[in-house]
Design a protein around this motif. Structure first.
Motif, PDB file in Angstrom:
ATOM      1  N   ALA A 226       0.824  -1.200   0.000  1.00 51.10           N
ATOM      2  CA  ALA A 226       0.000   0.000   0.000  1.00 51.10           C
ATOM      3  C   ALA A 226       0.865   1.260   0.000  1.00 51.10           C
ATOM      4  CB  ALA A 226      -0.918   0.000   1.215  1.00 51.10           C
ATOM      5  N   ALA A 227       2.049   1.169   0.640  1.00 50.10           N
ATOM      6  CA  ALA A 227       2.912   2.340   0.734  1.00 50.10           C
ATOM      7  C   ALA A 227       3.450   2.749  -0.633  1.00 50.10           C
ATOM      8  CB  ALA A 227       4.055   2.050   1.689  1.00 50.10           C
ATOM      9  N   ALA A 228       3.626   1.748  -1.531  1.00 53.50           N
ATOM     10  CA  ALA A 228       4.221   2.046  -2.828  1.00 53.50           C
ATOM     11  C   ALA A 228       3.239   2.736  -3.773  1.00 53.50           C
ATOM     12  CB  ALA A 228       4.717   0.755  -3.466  1.00 53.50           C
ATOM     13  N   LEU A 229       1.965   2.692  -3.434  1.00 53.87           N
ATOM     14  CA  LEU A 229       0.970   3.292  -4.322  1.00 53.87           C
ATOM     15  C   LEU A 229       0.959   4.808  -4.182  1.00 53.87           C
ATOM     16  CD1 LEU A 229      -2.065   0.916  -3.814  1.00 53.87           C
ATOM     17  CD2 LEU A 229      -0.880   1.342  -5.953  1.00 53.87           C
ATOM     18  N   PRO A 230       0.742   5.529  -5.293  1.00 54.64           N
ATOM     19  CA  PRO A 230       0.576   6.974  -5.166  1.00 54.64           C
ATOM     20  C   PRO A 230      -0.662   7.296  -4.343  1.00 54.64           C
ATOM     21  CG  PRO A 230       0.069   6.215  -7.390  1.00 54.64           C
ATOM     22  CD  PRO A 230       0.643   5.055  -6.649  1.00 54.64           C
ATOM     23  N   ARG A 231      -0.646   8.459  -3.715  1.00 55.20           N
ATOM     24  CA  ARG A 231      -1.730   8.772  -2.791  1.00 55.20           C
ATOM     25  C   ARG A 231      -3.084   8.834  -3.489  1.00 55.20           C
ATOM     26  NH1 ARG A 231      -0.770  13.865   0.659  1.00 55.20           N
ATOM     27  NH2 ARG A 231      -3.001  13.594   0.901  1.00 55.20           N
ATOM     28  N   ALA A 232      -3.080   9.261  -4.748  1.00 57.17           N
ATOM     29  CA  ALA A 232      -4.336   9.390  -5.477  1.00 57.17           C
ATOM     30  C   ALA A 232      -5.014   8.046  -5.693  1.00 57.17           C
ATOM     31  CB  ALA A 232      -4.089  10.064  -6.817  1.00 57.17           C
ATOM     32  N   ALA A 233      -4.242   6.950  -5.580  1.00 56.05           N
ATOM     33  CA  ALA A 233      -4.818   5.631  -5.853  1.00 56.05           C
ATOM     34  C   ALA A 233      -5.633   5.111  -4.683  1.00 56.05           C
ATOM     35  CB  ALA A 233      -3.712   4.646  -6.197  1.00 56.05           C
ATOM     36  N   ALA A 234      -5.409   5.681  -3.491  1.00 56.39           N
ATOM     37  CA  ALA A 234      -6.070   5.152  -2.302  1.00 56.39           C
ATOM     38  C   ALA A 234      -7.594   5.123  -2.420  1.00 56.39           C
ATOM     39  CB  ALA A 234      -5.629   5.943  -1.076  1.00 56.39           C
ATOM     40  N   PRO A 235      -8.244   6.190  -2.926  1.00 58.32           N
ATOM     41  CA  PRO A 235      -9.699   6.138  -3.024  1.00 58.32           C
ATOM     42  C   PRO A 235     -10.186   5.009  -3.934  1.00 58.32           C
ATOM     43  CG  PRO A 235      -8.908   8.372  -3.431  1.00 58.32           C
ATOM     44  CD  PRO A 235      -7.715   7.492  -3.368  1.00 58.32           C
ATOM     45  N   LEU A 236      -9.436   4.716  -5.007  1.00 55.40           N
ATOM     46  CA  LEU A 236      -9.848   3.660  -5.937  1.00 55.40           C
ATOM     47  C   LEU A 236      -9.839   2.316  -5.221  1.00 55.40           C
ATOM     48  CD1 LEU A 236      -7.856   4.754  -9.101  1.00 55.40           C
ATOM     49  CD2 LEU A 236     -10.121   5.458  -8.358  1.00 55.40           C
TER      50      LEU A 236
ATOM     51  N   GLU B 268      -7.543  -8.671  -8.698  1.00 54.91           N
ATOM     52  CA  GLU B 268      -7.086  -8.337 -10.052  1.00 54.91           C
ATOM     53  C   GLU B 268      -8.030  -7.341 -10.720  1.00 54.91           C
ATOM     54  OE1 GLU B 268      -8.298 -12.706 -11.313  1.00 54.91           O
ATOM     55  OE2 GLU B 268      -7.852 -11.511 -13.075  1.00 54.91           O
ATOM     56  N   GLN B 269      -9.311  -7.352 -10.280  1.00 52.38           N
ATOM     57  CA  GLN B 269     -10.236  -6.377 -10.835  1.00 52.38           C
ATOM     58  C   GLN B 269      -9.910  -4.974 -10.343  1.00 52.38           C
ATOM     59  OE1 GLN B 269     -13.830  -8.730  -9.820  1.00 52.38           O
ATOM     60  NE2 GLN B 269     -14.652  -7.896 -11.706  1.00 52.38           N
ATOM     61  N   VAL B 270      -9.523  -4.889  -9.058  1.00 49.11           N
ATOM     62  CA  VAL B 270      -9.175  -3.576  -8.511  1.00 49.11           C
ATOM     63  C   VAL B 270      -7.923  -3.045  -9.202  1.00 49.11           C
ATOM     64  CG1 VAL B 270      -8.540  -2.318  -6.435  1.00 49.11           C
ATOM     65  CG2 VAL B 270     -10.240  -4.122  -6.300  1.00 49.11           C
ATOM     66  N   SER B 271      -6.924  -3.921  -9.418  1.00 51.86           N
ATOM     67  CA  SER B 271      -5.713  -3.431 -10.094  1.00 51.86           C
ATOM     68  C   SER B 271      -6.041  -3.076 -11.540  1.00 51.86           C
ATOM     69  CB  SER B 271      -4.576  -4.449  -9.989  1.00 51.86           C
ATOM     70  OG  SER B 271      -4.913  -5.624 -10.671  1.00 51.86           O
ATOM     71  N   GLY B 272      -6.948  -3.852 -12.161  1.00 56.67           N
ATOM     72  CA  GLY B 272      -7.407  -3.502 -13.505  1.00 56.67           C
ATOM     73  C   GLY B 272      -8.090  -2.150 -13.520  1.00 56.67           C
ATOM     74  N   PHE B 273      -8.867  -1.889 -12.490  1.00 55.81           N
ATOM     75  CA  PHE B 273      -9.577  -0.619 -12.353  1.00 55.81           C
ATOM     76  C   PHE B 273      -8.583   0.534 -12.295  1.00 55.81           C
ATOM     77  CE2 PHE B 273     -11.948   2.088  -9.016  1.00 55.81           C
ATOM     78  CZ  PHE B 273     -12.538   2.880  -9.992  1.00 55.81           C
ATOM     79  N   MET B 274      -7.527   0.362 -11.489  1.00 49.42           N
ATOM     80  CA  MET B 274      -6.538   1.432 -11.349  1.00 49.42           C
ATOM     81  C   MET B 274      -5.787   1.650 -12.661  1.00 49.42           C
ATOM     82  SD  MET B 274      -5.180   1.207  -7.452  1.00 49.42           S
ATOM     83  CE  MET B 274      -4.742  -0.482  -7.289  1.00 49.42           C
ATOM     84  N   GLN B 275      -5.440   0.541 -13.340  1.00 44.53           N
ATOM     85  CA  GLN B 275      -4.771   0.651 -14.643  1.00 44.53           C
ATOM     86  C   GLN B 275      -5.659   1.399 -15.631  1.00 44.53           C
ATOM     87  OE1 GLN B 275      -4.082  -3.457 -15.408  1.00 44.53           O
ATOM     88  NE2 GLN B 275      -1.874  -3.262 -15.296  1.00 44.53           N
ATOM     89  N   ALA B 276      -6.950   1.036 -15.621  1.00 40.20           N
ATOM     90  CA  ALA B 276      -7.879   1.643 -16.569  1.00 40.20           C
ATOM     91  C   ALA B 276      -7.997   3.139 -16.328  1.00 40.20           C
ATOM     92  CB  ALA B 276      -9.244   0.974 -16.452  1.00 40.20           C
ATOM     93  N   VAL B 277      -8.067   3.514 -15.044  1.00 43.17           N
ATOM     94  CA  VAL B 277      -8.170   4.937 -14.722  1.00 43.17           C
ATOM     95  C   VAL B 277      -6.929   5.677 -15.225  1.00 43.17           C
ATOM     96  CG1 VAL B 277      -8.206   6.595 -12.826  1.00 43.17           C
ATOM     97  CG2 VAL B 277      -9.714   4.618 -12.764  1.00 43.17           C
ATOM     98  N   THR B 278      -5.760   5.072 -15.047  1.00 40.67           N
ATOM     99  CA  THR B 278      -4.519   5.690 -15.519  1.00 40.67           C
ATOM    100  C   THR B 278      -4.548   5.850 -17.040  1.00 40.67           C
ATOM    101  OG1 THR B 278      -3.529   4.313 -13.827  1.00 40.67           O
ATOM    102  CG2 THR B 278      -2.025   5.581 -15.197  1.00 40.67           C
ATOM    103  N   LEU B 279      -5.000   4.774 -17.723  1.00 42.70           N
ATOM    104  CA  LEU B 279      -5.036   4.796 -19.183  1.00 42.70           C
ATOM    105  C   LEU B 279      -5.939   5.908 -19.708  1.00 42.70           C
ATOM    106  CD1 LEU B 279      -5.238   1.142 -20.485  1.00 42.70           C
ATOM    107  CD2 LEU B 279      -3.688   2.926 -21.249  1.00 42.70           C
ATOM    108  N   LEU B 280      -7.049   6.133 -19.002  1.00 43.04           N
ATOM    109  CA  LEU B 280      -8.030   7.094 -19.499  1.00 43.04           C
ATOM    110  C   LEU B 280      -7.649   8.535 -19.158  1.00 43.04           C
ATOM    111  CD1 LEU B 280     -11.354   5.238 -18.707  1.00 43.04           C
ATOM    112  CD2 LEU B 280     -10.397   5.704 -20.938  1.00 43.04           C
TER     113      LEU B 280
END
Lengths: 293, 377
Positions: free
Chosen positions: B3-13, B30-42
């Motif tokens: 959790a520490a390695a994640l950027p702070r903006a990712a916490a709400p996701l 894996e769905q949550v990590s997919g969700f975060m990847q998708a948000v980054t992509l968009l």
């Protein structure tokens, strides 16, 4: 058709939507986003929705945008590995054994292997798009088999060893939701629930797909079809039926039927269920009048 | 990834995924990590992007989409009011207990709070007491007694089959060209699905507890059985009946069904059943048994339409009515006369013994209901 790599096509959801529109498929923002994400994340795309909302068409349009061939696997109750993965051509094997006589013959050679859709895609992932159509019709065992395929993209043939995909294939699954799919399958995919298009988009689709239909006709059809779908019918008309209806009514009108009459006479291409027809008949006049107004 | 390695903006996701899980949505890591990847992509360029990404990757089931939207609004916009808004009023309410966790059941029940006492429906809850009967034998015999269909799959066999080329060829190769006795394969037969629809309205009060015990035995005994209750609403109770202990299962059912001993809206509830694709698909090719007196108030046009559609889907459509226990019974009501032509069987449903005998005989052909009752009258 030029082949394009997945990355250059999927730049943004908007670019995806305009590419799809060029392939005569009008996707709404949400569907374009799902397609974009599926391609960029390298996950299969699972499209669910009522029959006739354009799930299979979407797959065809994606294949066209990418400049790849569409390999379609139609599911049905009782589909098994021999129809989805591969099968040996036994007759040819037997003939080869006879023909060889004293000589050695490898009966598990490539020429005796019949590749079914999943293996076809695995062999050339950058040239083909896999469409697994109506997965809800297959039984649970097949779903499990597909799950394995979708996670590893490899097939083991006992006589030949394991065949792996050289690149991540693009896979589209569709379901009419006649039964609940396994959670594991939904989890592995990018998911999108396709709804009927709104009246404006449907009018645009009719204009794009039908031969020569006036814009006013397309709008009237879209509005009438939306009202008809609101009725409790056994089989609500799909988008393709709406296009057909606009076409048929235009032809009848050119043949000399006045407008509201032409719609009523062409109703057979829109509603294809006797009970639904008799249910809608008293309402139809009013619906068409309102749509034309 | 810690959790520490994640950027702070990712916490709400991450937190949104946890929230959904708490309300019984199946969300995998894996769905949550997919969700975060998708948000980054968009981008994300707007909240709409996050919304689209959530829909595509977290995949809420379509029938819980409204609930999902409410959670999304309340989490990302801080709009708590969105959570309490009820569903739009339907003509017939449908309740499905399939695949839901205990938590989720509690949530939906809370949402229903204000509506339970509304309208003309008369609702009550009932409990069941233990008593002995011969359902154990029925449960054991059922799987073998159901009608069968030929499956697409094949099984190895020693007689009456087609040549199994794949296996035979392997044998030939391993025997160095010798042809041993041919190996055969034949299409498998599988039992058909069993669908039981139980009327729980006031007029059936005396029989519903017997019927539910029978349904429990059927779910335990058959490979694929689905049980629904209907009165003024339609409720799927199969998952509750899968609990092995009967008292526990029936207690669960008692809490699940809201319309005990109320009125009947048989036509509309059956139409509601047919309008859910998942349910109506189950009726396809199934042996369908309706346990009801078919006393439809008012117009029976809807009942007739529902029965016709049901019979078009079903392998065999049977109506078991307790009224037929009376030797003077005739299908004389307007509703019964109207549906008689589409029924395969119209039988006595007044006793468990009669019903179990009938269900065990489903595989044997019988004259249609119309033929039998015409002969009698």
């Amino acid at each position: 058709m030029p082949k394009r790599s997945a990355g250059t096509v999927a730049i943004s959801p908007e670019a995806m939507a305009s590419r799809l529109a060029a392939s005569r498929y009008l996707a709404d923002e949400s569907l374009a986003t799902a397609i974009f994400l599926a391609i960029r994340l390298g996950k299969p795309l699972l499209l669910e929705g009522a029959p006739g909302v354009g799930k299979t068409e979407a797959a065809k349009a994606i294949a066209e945008v990418l400049g790849r061939d569409l390999v379609r696997l139609q599911c049905y109750e009782g589909i098994d590995a021999a129809h989805a993965l591969y099968e040996w051509n036994y007759q040819r094997q037997l003939l080869a054994i006879r023909h060889a006589g004293e000589h050695e013959v490898d009966i598990y050679d490539d020429r005796f292997l019949i590749a079914r859709p999943l293996l076809q895609v695995l062999k050339a992932p950058e040239k083909r798009v896999l469409l697994v159509d109506e997965i809800d019709r297959s039984d649970h065992e097949f779903e499990a088999l597909l799950l394995e395929f979708l996670s590893d993209f490899q097939i083991s043939i006992p006589e030949r060893g394991t065949i792996r995909a050289t690149a991540q294939p693009i896979v589209i699954l569709t379901s009419n939701r006649t039964r609940e799919l396994a959670e594991a399958l939904r989890r592995r995919c990018v998911y999108h629930w396709i709804t009927y298009p709104d009246a404006e988009r449907e009018a645009a689709i009719i204009m794009l797909r039908a031969g020569d239909v006036a814009e006013a006709t397309a709008r009237a059809v879209a509005s009438a079809v939306r009202d008809i779908r609101a009725q409790p019918l056994a089989k609500p008309p799909g988008v393709a039926e709406a296009v057909e209806w606009a076409n048929a009514a235009t032809i009848l009108e050119k043949g000399g039927s006045p407008w509201p009459e032409a719609f009523r006479r062409a109703i057979g291409v829109l509603i294809k269920d006797e009970e639904d027809l008799s249910y809608i008949a008293p309402e139809l006049g009013r619906i068409v009048e309102e749509a034309l107004a | 990834m810690s959790a520490a390695a994640l950027p702070r903006a990712a916490a709400p996701l991450l937190g949104f995924g946890r929230l959904l899980r708490r309300y019984g949505f199946p969300v995998a890591p894996e769905q949550v990590s997919g969700f975060m990847q998708a948000v980054t992509l968009l981008g994300p360029r707007s909240m709409a992007d996050i919304h689209e990404a959530a829909l595509a990757t977290l995949a809420p089931p379509p029938d819980r989409r409204d609930e999902f939207e409410a959670h999304f609004k309340s989490y990302f916009y801080g709009n708590k009011a969105a959570l309490v808004e009820g569903e739009a009023d339907e003509e017939t309410r449908i309740k499905d207990d399939g695949g839901t966790s205990q938590e989720e059941i509690e949530v939906t029940r809370q949402e229903e709070g204000g509506e339970l006492s509304s309208g003309a429906e008369q609702l009550s809850v009932r409990d069941f007491r233990r008593d002995g009967d011969g359902l154990a034998a029925f449960r054991r015999k059922l799987a073998a007694a159901l009608p069968v269909r030929r499956s697409f799959r094949t099984v190895r066999t020693h007689a009456r089959g087609k040549l199994d080329l794949r296996r035979s060829l392997r044998e030939i190769v391993s025997a160095d060209g010798d042809v041993p006795s041919p190996l055969l394969r034949r299409r498998q037969t599988v039992p058909r699905k069993l669908l039981i629809l139980i009327d729980v309205s006031g007029s059936m009060k005396l029989h519903t507890s017997d019927y539910l015990k029978l349904a429990h035995a059927a779910v335990q005994g058959a490979d694929r059985a689905e049980i629904f209750t209907f009165g003024t609403r339609l409720t799927r109770i199969t998952a509750a009946l899968r609990i092995r202990d009967r008292d526990q299962a029936l207690a669960r059912v008692a809490a699940l069904v809201d319309d005990w001993d109320g009125g009947t809206r048989m036509g509309p509830t059956l139409l509601a059943f047919l309008s859910v694709p998942r349910f109506s698909a189950f009726a396809r090719g199934a042996a369908v048994i309706i346990l009801s007196d078919a006393l439809e108030r008012g117009d029976h046009a809807e009942l007739e339409m529902a029965m016709r559609r049901l019979s078009a889907r079903a392998f065999r459509l049977s109506l078991a009515t307790p009224l037929a226990g009376d030797p003077r019974f005739q299908p004389a009501t307007a509703a019964l006369r109207a549906i008689l032509p589409v029924l395969d069987d119209l039988v006595d449903g007044s006793s468990i013994a009669g019903l179990t005998d009938f269900i065990l005989s489903l595989a044997r052909p019988a004259p249609t209901a119309a033929a039998i009752w015409k002969r009698v009258s």
